[in-house]
Design a protein around this motif. Sequence first.
Motif, PDB file in Angstrom:
ATOM      1  N   ASN A  67       2.119  -6.804   0.297  1.00  0.00           N
ATOM      2  CA  ASN A  67       2.071  -7.775   0.360  1.00  0.00           C
ATOM      3  C   ASN A  67       1.458  -8.898   0.702  1.00  0.00           C
ATOM      4  O   ASN A  67       2.651  -9.626   1.705  1.00  0.00           O
ATOM      5  N   PRO A  68      -0.372  -9.464   1.141  1.00  0.00           N
ATOM      6  CA  PRO A  68      -0.652 -10.202   2.296  1.00  0.00           C
ATOM      7  C   PRO A  68      -0.432 -11.574   1.995  1.00  0.00           C
ATOM      8  O   PRO A  68      -1.061 -12.924   2.429  1.00  0.00           O
ATOM      9  N   PHE A  69      -0.238 -12.069   0.394  1.00  0.00           N
ATOM     10  CA  PHE A  69      -0.067 -13.074  -0.458  1.00  0.00           C
ATOM     11  C   PHE A  69       1.827 -14.316  -0.188  1.00  0.00           C
ATOM     12  O   PHE A  69       1.774 -15.094  -0.937  1.00  0.00           O
ATOM     13  N   LEU A  70       2.789 -12.824  -0.131  1.00  0.00           N
ATOM     14  CA  LEU A  70       3.895 -13.772   0.318  1.00  0.00           C
ATOM     15  C   LEU A  70       4.170 -15.239   0.960  1.00  0.00           C
ATOM     16  O   LEU A  70       3.654 -15.113   2.506  1.00  0.00           O
ATOM     17  N   SER A  71       4.756 -16.331   0.658  1.00  0.00           N
ATOM     18  CA  SER A  71       4.668 -17.317   0.613  1.00  0.00           C
ATOM     19  C   SER A  71       5.814 -17.289   2.450  1.00  0.00           C
ATOM     20  O   SER A  71       5.692 -18.019   2.768  1.00  0.00           O
ATOM     21  N   LYS A  73       6.235 -15.428   4.756  1.00  0.00           N
ATOM     22  CA  LYS A  73       5.158 -14.049   5.862  1.00  0.00           C
ATOM     23  C   LYS A  73       4.890 -15.615   5.907  1.00  0.00           C
ATOM     24  O   LYS A  73       4.345 -16.584   6.170  1.00  0.00           O
ATOM     25  N   LYS A  78       0.928 -12.132   7.665  1.00  0.00           N
ATOM     26  CA  LYS A  78       0.371 -11.951   6.782  1.00  0.00           C
ATOM     27  C   LYS A  78      -1.145 -11.100   7.766  1.00  0.00           C
ATOM     28  O   LYS A  78      -1.670  -9.951   7.099  1.00  0.00           O
ATOM     29  N   THR A  81      -0.232  -7.893   7.873  1.00  0.00           N
ATOM     30  CA  THR A  81      -0.525  -7.204   6.821  1.00  0.00           C
ATOM     31  C   THR A  81      -2.281  -6.706   5.860  1.00  0.00           C
ATOM     32  O   THR A  81      -2.299  -5.806   5.931  1.00  0.00           O
ATOM     33  N   TRP A  82      -2.620  -7.735   5.960  1.00  0.00           N
ATOM     34  CA  TRP A  82      -4.536  -7.720   5.892  1.00  0.00           C
ATOM     35  C   TRP A  82      -4.803  -6.379   7.183  1.00  0.00           C
ATOM     36  O   TRP A  82      -5.806  -5.528   6.343  1.00  0.00           O
TER      37      TRP A  82
END
Length: 267
Positions: A67-71, A73, A78, A81-82
């Motif tokens: 999950n690249p949208f976790l706050s 991170k 991020k 992750t992308w």
Amino acid sequence: MIEILKVIVLGIIQGITEWLPISSTGHLIIFEQILSLGDPKFFEVFKVVIQFGSILAVCVLYFKRLNPFLSTKSISNKKETWNLWGKIIIGCIPAGIIGVLFDDLVEDVLSGTLVIAIALIVYGIAFIILENTKRRVRISRLEDLDYKTALGIGCFQVLALVPGTSRSGSTIIGGTILGCSRTVSSEFSFFLAVPVMAGASLLKLIKFGLNFSMTQVIWLLVGTFVSFVVSIIAIRFLLSYIRKHDFKIFGYYRIILGIIIIITLFI
């Protein structure tokens, strides 16, 4: 009631064999001879759609990592992750193209029991040879996996279009040959499964349509749920197992199963 028990057994088989390198499709096709759900066309859809449960298991177990949208991170995490998703997409391109072009050929020509048995044996031998061969591990962390290697593993994944080869088996062998550790090969195999299996399931649903009876809908939901629960157990088991062991046991299992199937066919 008997049909629901069959669906549960098939869901268990899917959950175990999807992640262990022993071929989920091959096992489902073989066991369908015993656990028939009646309509052969529906079974073709069933054995693919219940893969959604296996996909969901990966998403749950690796939610934070994928999950690249976790706050929580950082910006660098991020970005990492992308970057991982970029490698996953690159790795899925070969199987996506070949799968769409040759889906009917695979179903009509390569889904025979003898083909499955031969594929089980060939890949079983490949695992044993691979583990008996000295190799240099150059990628011991998933973060070190480069795009070229990701694409190479994706090319190996194309081989899994032949029933009996095993999608996880093909990608794990590919990753190992290309210098990845067992853990990296296995985890990247899990991640590659998410878009590939989701695409295969959607393609099958589109081709079949949504003309399911209420009973068939219940079978699909039950099979998917069982597949989800068992997949979580299977993934955790495999990652724990390969920390101390190699893949030879799966190779021997594949060979023995393939031989039994061939003997049964000729008898």
